[in-house]
Design an enzyme around this catalytic site. Structure first.
Site, PDB file in Angstrom:
ATOM      1  N   HIS A 112      -8.555   2.628  14.653  1.00  0.00           N
ATOM      2  CA  HIS A 112      -8.677   1.369  13.913  1.00  0.00           C
ATOM      3  C   HIS A 112      -7.407   0.529  13.997  1.00  0.00           C
ATOM      4  O   HIS A 112      -7.436  -0.684  13.845  1.00  0.00           O
ATOM      5  CB  HIS A 112      -8.972   1.647  12.438  1.00  0.00           C
ATOM      6  CG  HIS A 112     -10.177   2.491  12.204  1.00  0.00           C
ATOM      7  ND1 HIS A 112     -11.454   2.062  12.499  1.00  0.00           N
ATOM      8  CD2 HIS A 112     -10.305   3.744  11.720  1.00  0.00           C
ATOM      9  CE1 HIS A 112     -12.316   3.021  12.184  1.00  0.00           C
ATOM     10  NE2 HIS A 112     -11.653   4.049  11.715  1.00  0.00           N
ATOM     11  N   HIS A 138       1.215   0.020   9.236  1.00  0.00           N
ATOM     12  CA  HIS A 138       0.231  -0.206  10.300  1.00  0.00           C
ATOM     13  C   HIS A 138       0.000  -1.705  10.464  1.00  0.00           C
ATOM     14  O   HIS A 138       0.559  -2.501   9.708  1.00  0.00           O
ATOM     15  CB  HIS A 138      -1.079   0.541   9.970  1.00  0.00           C
ATOM     16  CG  HIS A 138      -1.705   0.059   8.714  1.00  0.00           C
ATOM     17  ND1 HIS A 138      -1.511   0.653   7.494  1.00  0.00           N
ATOM     18  CD2 HIS A 138      -2.499  -1.024   8.464  1.00  0.00           C
ATOM     19  CE1 HIS A 138      -2.153  -0.020   6.566  1.00  0.00           C
ATOM     20  NE2 HIS A 138      -2.764  -1.055   7.120  1.00  0.00           N
ATOM     21  N   HIS A 140      -2.519  -5.263  11.723  1.00  0.00           N
ATOM     22  CA  HIS A 140      -3.822  -5.916  11.873  1.00  0.00           C
ATOM     23  C   HIS A 140      -3.671  -7.144  12.768  1.00  0.00           C
ATOM     24  O   HIS A 140      -2.641  -7.832  12.719  1.00  0.00           O
ATOM     25  CB  HIS A 140      -4.375  -6.349  10.512  1.00  0.00           C
ATOM     26  CG  HIS A 140      -4.606  -5.217   9.569  1.00  0.00           C
ATOM     27  ND1 HIS A 140      -5.775  -4.480   9.549  1.00  0.00           N
ATOM     28  CD2 HIS A 140      -3.814  -4.669   8.618  1.00  0.00           C
ATOM     29  CE1 HIS A 140      -5.693  -3.553   8.618  1.00  0.00           C
ATOM     30  NE2 HIS A 140      -4.504  -3.636   8.036  1.00  0.00           N
ATOM     31  N   HIS A 157       1.320  -3.973   7.316  1.00  0.00           N
ATOM     32  CA  HIS A 157       1.173  -3.439   5.963  1.00  0.00           C
ATOM     33  C   HIS A 157       2.046  -2.199   5.783  1.00  0.00           C
ATOM     34  O   HIS A 157       1.799  -1.172   6.405  1.00  0.00           O
ATOM     35  CB  HIS A 157      -0.293  -3.056   5.698  1.00  0.00           C
ATOM     36  CG  HIS A 157      -1.192  -4.240   5.555  1.00  0.00           C
ATOM     37  ND1 HIS A 157      -2.560  -4.166   5.743  1.00  0.00           N
ATOM     38  CD2 HIS A 157      -0.923  -5.524   5.234  1.00  0.00           C
ATOM     39  CE1 HIS A 157      -3.088  -5.371   5.538  1.00  0.00           C
ATOM     40  NE2 HIS A 157      -2.110  -6.215   5.236  1.00  0.00           N
ATOM     41  N   THR A 225      -7.968  -2.561   2.452  1.00  0.00           N
ATOM     42  CA  THR A 225      -8.774  -3.472   3.275  1.00  0.00           C
ATOM     43  C   THR A 225      -9.646  -2.721   4.272  1.00  0.00           C
ATOM     44  O   THR A 225     -10.262  -3.335   5.136  1.00  0.00           O
ATOM     45  CB  THR A 225      -7.885  -4.474   4.038  1.00  0.00           C
ATOM     46  OG1 THR A 225      -7.089  -3.754   4.992  1.00  0.00           O
ATOM     47  CG2 THR A 225      -6.992  -5.252   3.082  1.00  0.00           C
ATOM     48  N   THR A 226      -9.680  -1.406   4.137  1.00  0.00           N
ATOM     49  CA  THR A 226     -10.561  -0.581   4.974  1.00  0.00           C
ATOM     50  C   THR A 226     -11.342   0.352   4.054  1.00  0.00           C
ATOM     51  O   THR A 226     -10.904   0.618   2.928  1.00  0.00           O
ATOM     52  CB  THR A 226      -9.739   0.274   5.963  1.00  0.00           C
ATOM     53  OG1 THR A 226      -8.769   1.024   5.234  1.00  0.00           O
ATOM     54  CG2 THR A 226      -9.041  -0.614   6.988  1.00  0.00           C
TER      55      THR A 226
HETATM   56 ZN   LIG Z   1      -3.812  -2.649   6.385  1.00  0.00          ZN
END
Ligand SMILES: [Zn+2]
Length: 275
Positions: A112, A138, A140, A157, A225-226
Site C-alpha cells: 500500500h 510512510h 501517500h 505521515h 486513513t486506511t
Molecule cells: Zn498515512
C-alpha cells in the site's frame, strides 16, 4: 551496506506490530508483551484485501469487512480538505515540539505504501504537554489532505503513540522543487515489489531532514486513513510544505501511482491552528 532481517524478528523485538499495515497507525494492543501480540498476518486488516482501485477502493472499504465499518459509518474520518474559513485560532495551542534524532531505520513495501520503521523509542513529539513516541512513517501520493481544495504532490505521515495508547499523526505536505539529499539514503533502496523482509538502511537517517523549518500546524481529531479507519487520532498537518525533486517524487510514483484516500466531510469538527 544493505542487509535484511525477517519480519518475525522485527515483530518479536517489539519494534512495531503494525509494520505490515499501511495504515496511519498500528493496532498495537496495550497491556500485552510483544510476544503475546497477534502477528499482523492474523488480523482482519491483513486478511481482507483493500486497495485504492476497483472493487476494493476507498468507496467500498466499509463493505469489505465488519472490522472496516468505521470507514463508512464514522463521523470523524480523515483526510479532510482544509479550508481557511473553517480554521479557528486557539490561543491555548502551541506549536508541536518535535524531538527527532538520527536513527536506525528499515523500509518495507507493504503493498500500500513504503513504510519506514524507526528503531528504538528515542523519537517523539510533545503536544500540549503530552508525549507521543514515533512508531513509523510512510507516504501517500498525491497528498491525502487538501488545502483549499488542492492536493500537494505527496504527503508524509509520522505516526506516534502515547503511553496510554492514543495516536498522533504529524503530516508533511510535499511538492516538487529542490532535492532532499537525506531522503536519498532511503530512496536508493526503495523496495519496488511488496516485500516480506525489511530493508535495513546502513548507518543512521536524520528524520528531522524531512521536516519544514516552521512547525505551525492545522489540528483536528480524525482517523486512520486506511482500513480499519479507526477514529481518535490527533492530526497535526504542518502548514509549511517541503520540496523534494521531481525525480524523488517520480521514484515513489513508479511504485505507487496513487495511494491516497479521498477527503472526508469535516462534519462540524473543530479545525484549529496555534493562536
Ligand atoms: Zn498515512
Amino acid at each position: 551496506m544493505r542487509s535484511t532481517i525477517t519480519y518475525s524478528r522485527l515483530l518479536l523485538s517489539g519494534l512495531m506490530l503494525g509494520s505490515l499495515l499501511a495504515g496511519c497507525a498500528d493496532r498495537e494492543q496495550s497491556g500485552q508483551s510483544p510476544e503475546d501480540r497477534q502477528p499482523v498476518q492474523g488480523t482482519a486488516a491483513k486478511k481482507i484485501h483493500w486497495s485504492y482501485e476497483g472493487e476494493t477502493s476507498p468507496e467500498y472499504w466499509g463493505e469489505l469487512s465488519e472490522d472496516f465499518k468505521t470507514c463508512e459509518a464514522g463521523k470523524k474520518q480523515s483526510p479532510i480538505d482544509i479550508e481557511d474559513k473553517d480554521v479557528v485560532k486557539d490561543a491555548n495551542l502551541s506549536a508541536v515540539q518535535v524531538h527527532y534524532s538520527p536513527s536506525e531505520v528499515s523500509l518495507v513495501n507493504n503493498g500500500h505504501t513504503i513504510q519506514v520503521t524507526v528503531k528504538g523509542q528515542d523519537n517523539n513529539i510533545v503536544l500540549e504537554g503530552k508525549t507521543y513516541t514515533l512508531k513509523q512513517f510512510h507516504f501517500h501520493l498525491p497528498s491525502e489532505h487538501e488545502v483549499g481544495g488542492k492536493h500537494s504532490e505527496m504527503e508524509l505521515h509520522f505516526v506516534h503513540q502515547s503511553a496510554d495508547g492514543e495516536f498522533a499523526v504529524l503530516s508533511v505536505l510535499i511538492n516538487s522543487g529542490a532535492e532532499n539529499a537525506e531522503l536519498n539514503k532511503l530512496w536508493s533502496q526503495l523496495p519496488k515489489e511488496e516485500s516480506e523482509e525489511a530493508t535495513v538502511i546502513g548507518g543512521t537517517f536524520d528524520l528531522s531532514a524531512l521536516l519544514p523549518d516552521n512547525l505551525h500546524s492545522y489540528r483536528y481529531q480524525g482517523s486512520l486513513t486506511t482500513p480499519p479507519c479507526t477514529e481518535g487520532v490527533q492530526w497535526i498537518v504542518l502548514q509549511e510544505q517541503v520540496e523534494w525533486s521531481a525525480d524523488q517524487i517520480g521514484a515513489f510514483r513508479s511504485i505507487f501511482p496513487h495511494d491516497n484516500r479521498p477527503v472526508q466531510p469535516l462534519d462540524g469538527r473543530k479545525l484549529e491552528t496555534e493562536g
